[in-house]
Design an enzyme around this catalytic site. Structure first.
Site, PDB file in Angstrom:
ATOM      1  N   CYS A  23       2.551   7.684  -5.635  1.00 17.13           N
ATOM      2  CA  CYS A  23       1.104   7.877  -5.479  1.00 17.13           C
ATOM      3  C   CYS A  23       0.459   6.707  -4.726  1.00 17.13           C
ATOM      4  O   CYS A  23       0.471   5.576  -5.210  1.00 17.13           O
ATOM      5  CB  CYS A  23       0.511   8.035  -6.878  1.00 17.13           C
ATOM      6  SG  CYS A  23      -1.250   7.814  -6.990  1.00 17.13           S
ATOM      7  N   CYS A  26      -2.434   4.982  -6.533  1.00 21.93           N
ATOM      8  CA  CYS A  26      -1.899   4.203  -7.659  1.00 21.93           C
ATOM      9  C   CYS A  26      -1.478   2.815  -7.182  1.00 21.93           C
ATOM     10  O   CYS A  26      -1.682   1.820  -7.875  1.00 21.93           O
ATOM     11  CB  CYS A  26      -0.706   4.908  -8.293  1.00 21.93           C
ATOM     12  SG  CYS A  26      -1.094   6.524  -8.985  1.00 21.93           S
TER      13      CYS A  26
END
Length: 98
Positions: A23, A26
């Site tokens: 991600c 993230c």
């Protein structure tokens, strides 16, 4: 009681970062959370939970997207939000939930 339950059942704020290795947003949160920890020190715990390796926790806490930040204190969920937040926003949220 699971290890996770023990970790979130503290009388100080515990911020849980539900994330995934793949991600992009993230990855942006990682240095921000490091700055939050540097600013707040021992007054907060920050735990990272990889949703791919901990699917049962992600399901239990209804994590639909990553990153999702969840703030706990004494085992109770006080706040949650998905997406990237800035350091000052996170610190403000933690401080208002002490």
């Amino acid at each position: 009681m699971s290890k996770f339950s023990e970790l979130i059942n503290k009388d100080k704020p515990v911020l849980v970062d539900f994330y995934a290795e793949w991600c992009g947003p993230c990855k942006m949160m990682s240095p921000i959370l490091k700055q939050v920890k540097e600013s707040l020190g021992e007054s907060v715990s920050i735990i990272k939970v990889d949703v791919d390796k901990n699917q049962s926790l992600a399901t239990k806490y209804q994590v639909r997207g990553v990153p999702t930040l969840v703030l706990f204190k004494n085992g109770k969920q006080l706040w949650r939000q998905s997406g990237v937040l800035q350091k000052d926003e996170i610190i403000s949220i933690i401080n208002s939930n002490r």
